[in-house]
Write a protein that holds these residues in place. Structure first.
Motif, PDB file in Angstrom:
ATOM      1  N   PHE A  78       9.487  -2.474   3.723  1.00  0.00           N
ATOM      2  CA  PHE A  78       8.023  -2.537   3.595  1.00  0.00           C
ATOM      3  C   PHE A  78       7.457  -2.415   5.040  1.00  0.00           C
ATOM      4  O   PHE A  78       8.112  -3.101   6.119  1.00  0.00           O
ATOM      5  N   PHE A  79       6.419  -1.459   5.104  1.00  0.00           N
ATOM      6  CA  PHE A  79       5.795  -1.607   6.603  1.00  0.00           C
ATOM      7  C   PHE A  79       4.301  -1.840   6.474  1.00  0.00           C
ATOM      8  O   PHE A  79       3.571  -1.356   5.387  1.00  0.00           O
ATOM      9  N   ALA A  80       3.621  -2.250   7.319  1.00  0.00           N
ATOM     10  CA  ALA A  80       2.353  -2.423   7.369  1.00  0.00           C
ATOM     11  C   ALA A  80       1.976  -2.714   8.722  1.00  0.00           C
ATOM     12  O   ALA A  80       2.483  -2.949   9.741  1.00  0.00           O
ATOM     13  N   GLN A  81       0.681  -2.070   8.986  1.00  0.00           N
ATOM     14  CA  GLN A  81       0.121  -1.727  10.217  1.00  0.00           C
ATOM     15  C   GLN A  81      -1.381  -1.849   9.935  1.00  0.00           C
ATOM     16  O   GLN A  81      -2.082  -1.182   9.269  1.00  0.00           O
ATOM     17  N   VAL A  85      -4.770  -5.165   7.315  1.00  0.00           N
ATOM     18  CA  VAL A  85      -3.951  -5.274   6.023  1.00  0.00           C
ATOM     19  C   VAL A  85      -2.972  -6.151   6.213  1.00  0.00           C
ATOM     20  O   VAL A  85      -2.370  -6.524   5.234  1.00  0.00           O
ATOM     21  N   CYS A  86      -2.752  -6.610   7.319  1.00  0.00           N
ATOM     22  CA  CYS A  86      -1.369  -7.460   7.875  1.00  0.00           C
ATOM     23  C   CYS A  86      -1.866  -8.521   8.792  1.00  0.00           C
ATOM     24  O   CYS A  86      -1.196  -9.365   9.355  1.00  0.00           O
ATOM     25  N   GLY A  87      -3.023  -8.315   9.503  1.00  0.00           N
ATOM     26  CA  GLY A  87      -3.242  -9.146  10.776  1.00  0.00           C
ATOM     27  C   GLY A  87      -2.846  -8.805  12.135  1.00  0.00           C
ATOM     28  O   GLY A  87      -2.747  -9.851  12.943  1.00  0.00           O
ATOM     29  N   VAL A  93       7.592  -4.582  10.020  1.00  0.00           N
ATOM     30  CA  VAL A  93       8.535  -4.045   8.923  1.00  0.00           C
ATOM     31  C   VAL A  93       9.128  -5.455   8.437  1.00  0.00           C
ATOM     32  O   VAL A  93       9.318  -6.434   9.079  1.00  0.00           O
ATOM     33  N   ALA A  94       9.167  -5.554   6.956  1.00  0.00           N
ATOM     34  CA  ALA A  94       9.551  -6.392   6.369  1.00  0.00           C
ATOM     35  C   ALA A  94      10.666  -6.251   5.245  1.00  0.00           C
ATOM     36  O   ALA A  94      10.416  -5.111   4.779  1.00  0.00           O
ATOM     37  N   GLU A  95      10.899  -7.320   4.695  1.00  0.00           N
ATOM     38  CA  GLU A  95      11.887  -7.008   3.491  1.00  0.00           C
ATOM     39  C   GLU A  95      11.048  -7.588   2.192  1.00  0.00           C
ATOM     40  O   GLU A  95      10.380  -8.588   2.300  1.00  0.00           O
ATOM     41  N   TYR A 119       7.312 -10.822  12.018  1.00  0.00           N
ATOM     42  CA  TYR A 119       6.204 -11.004  12.360  1.00  0.00           C
ATOM     43  C   TYR A 119       5.128 -11.120  11.131  1.00  0.00           C
ATOM     44  O   TYR A 119       4.065 -11.286  11.138  1.00  0.00           O
ATOM     45  N   ILE A 120       5.677 -10.986   9.798  1.00  0.00           N
ATOM     46  CA  ILE A 120       4.749 -10.854   8.946  1.00  0.00           C
ATOM     47  C   ILE A 120       5.534 -11.718   7.599  1.00  0.00           C
ATOM     48  O   ILE A 120       6.672 -11.429   7.251  1.00  0.00           O
ATOM     49  N   GLN A 121       4.815 -12.554   6.994  1.00  0.00           N
ATOM     50  CA  GLN A 121       5.474 -13.228   5.630  1.00  0.00           C
ATOM     51  C   GLN A 121       4.087 -13.678   4.799  1.00  0.00           C
ATOM     52  O   GLN A 121       2.921 -13.796   5.209  1.00  0.00           O
TER      53      GLN A 121
END
Length: 169
Positions: A78-81, A85-87, A93-95, A119-121
């Motif tokens: 999973f990618f967020a940028q 959308v993700c702060g 990148v996340a699982e 860096y994202i949860q």
């Protein structure tokens, strides 16, 4: 002669507008095709959302045109940028964990999953009504920080047209 000239100009203006109007059946077919494409991309775990709008902390709906802001699920990662959308402005990148997807009889989709990365949860909740084609409402609830709400089309990741920065974290 003036009447004829006025009528000719009016027809030249009006005819293209009539030609571009889609029938209700054609509009319904387009919406259904968009919805089916989005659902197929989700089932293949290869989709992306480039938001077209977000709701700020005051509850105001704001438009977005930046293709550097996105979320995507590409097979196993999973990618967020983008802060909207993700702060975070970096590519994170996340699982994906606890993935739950439900499609009702009308074709409405409800999907939720937890993401866990360096860096994202947090939890993403995505709702897509069949009547809106492929437009999804997304709510991201991080484990700490501000809840983020945004909206955009769900499309296969290869046609999303987003700009992913190198070296995801």
């Amino acid at each position: 002669m003036k009447r004829f000239l006025i009528l000719a100009v009016a027809l030249m203006i009006a005819l293209p507008n009539f030609a571009q109007k889609l029938s209700k059946e054609e509009k319904a077919a387009q919406i259904k095709a968009l919805n089916e494409t989005a659902i197929k991309a989700i089932e293949e775990n290869d989709w992306a959302i480039v938001p077209t709008s977000y709701i700020d902390s005051d509850g105001i709906d704001n438009q977005l045109t930046d293709n550097g802001i996105f979320i995507s699920y590409e097979k196993t990662a999973f990618f967020a940028q983008g802060a909207r959308v993700c702060g975070d402005s970096r590519t994170l990148v996340a699982e994906v964990k606890d993935f739950d997807k439900k499609i009702d009889k009308k074709g409405n989709l409800k999907m939720s999953f937890n993401v866990q990365g360096r860096y994202i949860q947090g939890k993403y909740q995505i709702t897509m009504r069949a009547a809106s084609g492929n437009i999804a409402d997304v709510i991201f609830t991080p484990t700490s920080g501000t809840v983020r709400k945004f909206q955009g089309p769900i499309v296969p990741s290869k046609v999303a047209g987003f700009y992913k920065k190198s070296s995801p974290m």
